[in-house]
Structures are given as C-alpha cells and as structure tokens.
Motif scaffolding. Structure first.
Motif, mmCIF file in Angstrom:
data_model
loop_
_atom_site.group_PDB
_atom_site.id
_atom_site.type_symbol
_atom_site.label_atom_id
_atom_site.label_comp_id
_atom_site.label_asym_id
_atom_site.label_seq_id
_atom_site.Cartn_x
_atom_site.Cartn_y
_atom_site.Cartn_z
ATOM 1 N N TRP A 82 40.987 15.113 36.258
ATOM 2 C CA TRP A 82 39.858 16.030 36.124
ATOM 3 C C TRP A 82 39.998 17.213 37.084
ATOM 4 N N MET A 83 40.302 16.931 38.339
ATOM 5 C CA MET A 83 40.412 17.987 39.334
ATOM 6 C C MET A 83 41.696 18.798 39.158
ATOM 7 N N ALA A 84 42.782 18.134 38.780
ATOM 8 C CA ALA A 84 44.046 18.858 38.583
ATOM 9 C C ALA A 84 43.921 19.862 37.444
ATOM 10 N N LEU A 85 43.288 19.460 36.354
ATOM 11 C CA LEU A 85 43.116 20.362 35.215
ATOM 12 C C LEU A 85 42.167 21.510 35.562
ATOM 13 N N TYR A 86 41.145 21.206 36.347
ATOM 14 C CA TYR A 86 40.210 22.256 36.762
ATOM 15 C C TYR A 86 40.923 23.299 37.625
ATOM 16 N N ARG A 87 41.708 22.819 38.597
ATOM 17 C CA ARG A 87 42.433 23.755 39.466
ATOM 18 C C ARG A 87 43.424 24.594 38.658
ATOM 19 N N ARG A 88 44.094 23.962 37.705
ATOM 20 C CA ARG A 88 45.048 24.707 36.896
ATOM 21 C C ARG A 88 44.354 25.757 36.049
ATOM 22 N N ALA A 89 43.194 25.412 35.508
ATOM 23 C CA ALA A 89 42.444 26.370 34.693
ATOM 24 C C ALA A 89 41.952 27.547 35.524
ATOM 25 N N ALA A 90 41.731 27.305 36.811
ATOM 26 C CA ALA A 90 41.219 28.361 37.689
ATOM 27 C C ALA A 90 42.295 29.336 38.141
ATOM 28 N N MET A 91 43.539 28.946 38.040
ATOM 29 C CA MET A 91 44.597 29.718 38.656
ATOM 30 C C MET A 91 45.288 30.773 37.799
ATOM 31 N N PRO A 92 45.316 30.667 36.451
ATOM 32 C CA PRO A 92 46.144 31.628 35.698
ATOM 33 C C PRO A 92 45.792 33.076 35.979
ATOM 34 N N GLU A 93 46.810 33.906 36.049
ATOM 35 C CA GLU A 93 46.621 35.335 36.276
ATOM 36 C C GLU A 93 45.866 35.936 35.107
ATOM 37 N N GLY A 94 44.925 36.846 35.428
ATOM 38 C CA GLY A 94 44.210 37.550 34.374
ATOM 39 C C GLY A 94 43.112 36.733 33.739
ATOM 40 N N SER A 95 42.708 35.623 34.364
ATOM 41 C CA SER A 95 41.619 34.819 33.814
ATOM 42 C C SER A 95 40.363 35.658 33.703
ATOM 43 N N GLU A 96 39.634 35.500 32.593
ATOM 44 C CA GLU A 96 38.409 36.259 32.398
ATOM 45 C C GLU A 96 37.220 35.557 33.004
ATOM 46 N N ASP A 97 37.408 34.362 33.552
ATOM 47 C CA ASP A 97 36.280 33.622 34.089
ATOM 48 C C ASP A 97 35.800 34.258 35.378
ATOM 49 N N ALA A 98 34.516 34.559 35.440
ATOM 50 C CA ALA A 98 33.953 35.194 36.621
ATOM 51 C C ALA A 98 33.282 34.194 37.542
ATOM 52 N N ASP A 99 33.237 32.914 37.147
ATOM 53 C CA ASP A 99 32.522 31.931 37.936
ATOM 54 C C ASP A 99 33.345 31.418 39.107
ATOM 55 N N ILE A 100 34.664 31.523 39.034
ATOM 56 C CA ILE A 100 35.487 30.918 40.066
ATOM 57 C C ILE A 100 36.503 31.888 40.625
ATOM 58 N N ALA A 101 36.878 31.633 41.846
ATOM 59 C CA ALA A 101 38.026 32.255 42.506
ATOM 60 C C ALA A 101 38.083 33.755 42.384
ATOM 61 N N ALA A 102 37.171 34.449 43.043
ATOM 62 C CA ALA A 102 37.315 35.895 43.154
ATOM 63 C C ALA A 102 38.485 36.181 44.081
ATOM 64 N N PRO A 103 39.163 37.331 43.919
ATOM 65 C CA PRO A 103 40.343 37.596 44.734
ATOM 66 C C PRO A 103 40.006 37.808 46.190
ATOM 67 N N ALA A 104 40.870 37.312 47.048
ATOM 68 C CA ALA A 104 40.666 37.510 48.479
ATOM 69 C C ALA A 104 41.622 38.543 49.031
ATOM 70 N N MET A 105 42.715 38.830 48.315
ATOM 71 C CA MET A 105 43.699 39.799 48.797
ATOM 72 C C MET A 105 44.028 40.801 47.706
ATOM 73 N N GLY A 106 42.992 41.330 47.046
ATOM 74 C CA GLY A 106 43.209 42.258 45.950
ATOM 75 C C GLY A 106 43.061 41.551 44.620
#
Length: 258
Positions: free
Chosen positions: A88-112
């Motif tokens: 469950w957590m591995a799939l969530y982390r993977r879904a959060a990481m792809p470049e160009g994700s349109e999801d605004a709920d997670i992982a805003a950029p910290a270095m650009g």
C-alpha cells in the motif's frame, strides 16, 4: 484481502478500489459517511465533497493527502496485514513521484518545479504548504520570516469590497493540527452569490479562534462583480459583504461650480 490479491495491483488507486470492493463498498456512500464521521463533519455538502474525493482517488485522477491516506488506512484496517501495508505504501510513494504529475495534493517541489522533495518530513511539509519560493526564504531567513511574508486573513464578519476588487475574506482549516486543505477540497462547499465570486486565495495566515493561535489556512478570496449585499456562511461563520461602486472624484472646476 489476501497478500496475493494485493500483489496483483501495480497502481495505488487500483489497490484502493479493490480493497473498497472487498469491503462491499461498490459505491462511495459508505466510505464517505465513515470519513465524515471521523472528521466530525455532518452536512450534506461535506458528504458530497467526500464522495467526490473518493471517486477521484479510486479512479486514479488524484492521490489523497497523507492525512487522508492515514484515514483510509484506518478505515480499511491496512495495518492488520504488514505485507499489504508495505504494498500500500510502496504504491502510494511510487504514484507520488513521477515527473509531471498533475496531482496537487502531494509533494510540492522543494528545489524548483522540476524536482521532488526527498529530505525530511519537515521540509517536505513546508514545501507543500508554502511553495518553493517561500521554502528558500525559510531556509535562508528562518521559518518566522517566511511565514510573515504570507498574506493575513482578518476575519471580522463584515467586509466592504468595491466592484472589481478582491479581498481575502476567510480561511479554511480542518483541524488545528492539519495542514491547509487543497483548493479542490473546499471549492464544492462554498456558496454562490450574484454579487461576487469566491476563488482560491492561496496559503495565508489567520488567527483561528478554536485553536487560540495563528495557523496556516487556505485563503478564500472574494471578488466583487455587482453592487449589493452578499450574506454568506463560510465554514460555519456568518459573513456579510457589501459590494460597492466607487464614484470618480469630480474635477476641480466642477467642485468650484465653474
């Protein structure tokens, strides 16, 4: 759901949907009721907003915030199966990481905007709340300096707004310990008025009475479109907004009767 069944899914939303179906939640009515109950929300608007989120999560259009992920994990008793929890957590982390994700709920950029936060949770949370520009300010000038740069909401229950002007009129926050909600989490709960529009005011500061302190909130911006008095209820608070027209100052000659 068995470990074997969980391993069949290679996307978080697919696993989430399968777990819901395994519970007999073929529609979103029951989980929406459970979410509202745990969050202490009991209006029809809250229920409909929860169903909308669930549809987006189950279809893969969006990912839940981490606080919502924890809530879903509890509802589905994910922690009872360590192997399923890891999946469950591995799939969530993977879904959060792809470049160009349109999801605004997670992982805003910290270095650009081209990269993701990979450091500690503190900086990841700060990046999510404030955006990369303010994160840089927090790193170089201190957290208090960065927060002070944010707009402040002064909720007084009464506002005068000229036609065409915009004003921060309120701020949304679920709990005193939570981060500000995403705009899509509150927009469906906002009322409408012919005298103006309500829009995303971004992250702002507001003294939240129930918390007894200043907190980060999702700012609600009101823009006047027609003269009149709008009487609204936002997040349980009554708000009166007089939308006024501004009269141009007369020429000096006219003032003197010339």
């Amino acid at each position: 759901m068995s470990r074997e069944c969980g391993s069949e899914h290679d996307a978080w939303h697919s696993l989430f949907d399968a777990l819901c179906n395994d519970r007999g939640w073929y529609d979103n009515n029951h989980p929406a009721s459970e979410l509202c109950a745990r969050l202490g929300k009991n209006t029809r608007q809250d229920f409909e907003a929860a169903k909308k989120k669930l549809r987006a999560w189950r279809s893969g259009r969006r990912l839940p915030l981490r606080r919502n992920l924890a809530m879903l994990s509890a509802l589905l008793e994910i922690g009872h199966d360590p192997e399923l929890e890891r999946r469950w957590m591995a799939l969530y982390r993977r879904a959060a990481m792809p470049e160009g994700s349109e999801d605004a709920d997670i992982a805003a950029p910290a270095m650009g905007r081209g990269s993701r936060a990979i450091g500690g949770w503190v900086m990841a949370g700060l990046a999510l709340l404030l955006g990369s520009g303010v994160v840089y300010a927090a790193i170089s000038g201190g957290k208090n300096t960065a927060l002070a740069a944010l707009p402040q909401v002064s909720f007084e229950g009464y506002v005068r707004v000229p036609v065409g002007a915009s004003h921060l009129v309120h701020g949304a926050l679920e709990t005193c310990e939570s981060e500000p909600p995403a705009w899509n989490e509150v927009v469906d709960t906002l009322p409408e008025t012919p005298y103006g529009t309500l829009s995303d005011g971004g992250i702002a500061r507001k003294v939240v009475r129930r918390c007894g302190a200043e907190r980060l909130v999702r700012g609600i911006m009101f823009t006047g479109v027609a003269p009149g008095t709008a009487e609204l209820r936002l997040f349980g608070d009554y708000l009166k907004i007089d939308v006024i027209t501004t009269q141009p100052e007369p020429a000096e000659g006219k003032l003197n009767g010339v």
